[in-house]
Design an enzyme around this catalytic site. Sequence first.
Site, PDB file in Angstrom:
ATOM      1  N   GLU A   1      97.652  18.603  92.069  1.00  0.00           N
ATOM      2  CA  GLU A   1      97.193  19.029  93.405  1.00  0.00           C
ATOM      3  C   GLU A   1      97.611  17.934  94.389  1.00  0.00           C
ATOM      4  OE1 GLU A   1      95.570  21.945  94.892  1.00  0.00           O
ATOM      5  OE2 GLU A   1      96.189  20.606  96.480  1.00  0.00           O
TER       6      GLU A   1
ATOM      7  N   THR B   1      88.093  32.519  91.932  1.00  0.00           N
ATOM      8  CA  THR B   1      87.920  31.354  92.816  1.00  0.00           C
ATOM      9  C   THR B   1      87.530  31.843  94.211  1.00  0.00           C
ATOM     10  OG1 THR B   1      90.230  31.356  93.554  1.00  0.00           O
ATOM     11  CG2 THR B   1      89.724  30.076  91.577  1.00  0.00           C
TER      12      THR B   1
ATOM     13  N   ASP C   1     100.464  28.656  97.628  1.00  0.00           N
ATOM     14  CA  ASP C   1     100.482  28.865  99.093  1.00  0.00           C
ATOM     15  C   ASP C   1     101.490  29.954  99.439  1.00  0.00           C
ATOM     16  OD1 ASP C   1      98.536  27.019  99.851  1.00  0.00           O
ATOM     17  OD2 ASP C   1      99.952  25.359  99.760  1.00  0.00           O
TER      18      ASP C   1
ATOM     19  N   GLU D   1      90.470  33.536  95.870  1.00  0.00           N
ATOM     20  CA  GLU D   1      90.709  34.931  95.473  1.00  0.00           C
ATOM     21  C   GLU D   1      89.651  35.857  96.085  1.00  0.00           C
ATOM     22  OE1 GLU D   1      90.558  35.788  91.259  1.00  0.00           O
ATOM     23  OE2 GLU D   1      91.305  37.815  91.570  1.00  0.00           O
TER      24      GLU D   1
HETATM   25  C1  LIG Z   1      96.195  28.783  98.224  1.00  0.00           C
HETATM   26  S1  LIG Z   1      95.603  27.393  97.385  1.00  0.00           S
HETATM   27  C2  LIG Z   1      94.971  28.076  95.868  1.00  0.00           C
HETATM   28  C3  LIG Z   1      94.088  27.125  95.155  1.00  0.00           C
HETATM   29  C4  LIG Z   1      93.546  27.584  93.791  1.00  0.00           C
HETATM   30  N1  LIG Z   1      94.607  27.818  92.843  1.00  0.00           N
HETATM   31  C5  LIG Z   1      92.647  28.794  93.911  1.00  0.00           C
HETATM   32  O1  LIG Z   1      92.969  29.847  93.370  1.00  0.00           O
HETATM   33  O2  LIG Z   1      91.604  28.679  94.555  1.00  0.00           O
HETATM   34  C6  LIG Z   1      97.107  26.603  96.878  1.00  0.00           C
HETATM   35  C7  LIG Z   1      96.900  25.164  96.451  1.00  0.00           C
HETATM   36  O3  LIG Z   1      98.145  24.635  96.001  1.00  0.00           O
HETATM   37  C8  LIG Z   1      98.279  23.283  96.433  1.00  0.00           C
HETATM   38  N2  LIG Z   1      99.699  22.968  96.463  1.00  0.00           N
HETATM   39  C9  LIG Z   1     100.612  23.437  97.338  1.00  0.00           C
HETATM   40  N3  LIG Z   1     101.832  22.962  97.066  1.00  0.00           N
HETATM   41  C10 LIG Z   1     101.688  22.166  95.974  1.00  0.00           C
HETATM   42  C11 LIG Z   1     102.594  21.380  95.207  1.00  0.00           C
HETATM   43  N4  LIG Z   1     103.893  21.331  95.532  1.00  0.00           N
HETATM   44  N5  LIG Z   1     102.125  20.699  94.152  1.00  0.00           N
HETATM   45  C12 LIG Z   1     100.804  20.736  93.823  1.00  0.00           C
HETATM   46  N6  LIG Z   1      99.898  21.466  94.525  1.00  0.00           N
HETATM   47  C13 LIG Z   1     100.331  22.165  95.579  1.00  0.00           C
HETATM   48  C14 LIG Z   1      97.613  23.303  97.794  1.00  0.00           C
HETATM   49  O4  LIG Z   1      97.200  22.016  98.218  1.00  0.00           O
HETATM   50  C15 LIG Z   1      96.428  24.255  97.564  1.00  0.00           C
HETATM   51  O5  LIG Z   1      95.276  23.558  97.125  1.00  0.00           O
END
Ligand SMILES: C[S@@+](CC[C@H](N)C(=O)[O-])C[C@H]1O[C@@H](n2cnc3c(N)ncnc32)[C@H](O)[C@@H]1O
Length: 228
Positions: A60, A207, A110, A210
């Site tokens: 993360e 989550t 994202d 979701e």
């Molecule tokens: C839309 S959120 C979903 C979070 C979680 N998976 C959930 O279902 O609640 C996407 C997450 O991916 C992380 N993220 C985005 N790009 C990333 C990367 N290149 N490496 C690691 N984490 C990343 C963001 O900081 C964010 O917390």
Amino acid sequence: MKIPEKGKFSPAPSFRLGAFERKEIWGNLNPLVIEIGSGQGEQIAFASKRFKNLDFLALEVFPQGIAHTIRRLKALGVENARILQADAFSFFSTALPAGSVFEVWTFFPDPWPKTKHHKRRLISSAFASLVALALCSGGRWRIATDDSDYALQIHEVLDSAPEFKNMGSVYNELALLHVGKGNRHLQASAPKGKFLQAERFEGRTLTSFEKKGIEAGRKIYDFDYKKI
Ligand SMILES: C[S@@+](CC[C@H](N)C(=O)[O-])C[C@H]1O[C@@H](n2cnc3c(N)ncnc32)[C@H](O)[C@@H]1O
């Protein structure tokens, strides 16, 4: 979300998460599951408690999310989960020995909804090659998204990737047109295609991210790709 500066969350180029390091970090060599973008840590907390015979690593970049996750894991007292502040693309580029990962989970990456930002999406052919290299033979890449345009992109990238087999068992319809934030309505009149997708993975918890998507009326798309 702000994009991390290039290289900001990259591991040292010489770092490898090999057998020696895994024994030091987890105290064993149980099959390793890597969750990419663990957000608030709801999924890794749920899974690490449920699957005690697996080791978990969350990647993360968002500090507040990492802080929440550490608190959750501590409260649960689980011993098989770790979190690293690292950009997944960089980490998969250099840190993982080939075939060393049992499963990769990318739940709700994202979506980057604006058309001009689609290129920032994590799931691309270049990233798929890195994941394929890291996975063991028969290993799984489980993915979920609530963005129909990203779902189409996932099929375009992974259904044609020679290293993966789509293990889906249900057909869902998607518009065969890439749209962005301002022109989503064009999907309604666009030609449709049927795509093989997965049932909801029983190891995936609900989550808050979701839940918000479901409350906003968005459909959830689940994917299960096997490394062949
Ligand atoms: C839309 S959120 C979903 C979070 C979680 N998976 C959930 O279902 O609640 C996407 C997450 O991916 C992380 N993220 C985005 N790009 C990333 C990367 N290149 N490496 C690691 N984490 C990343 C963001 O900081 C964010 O917390």
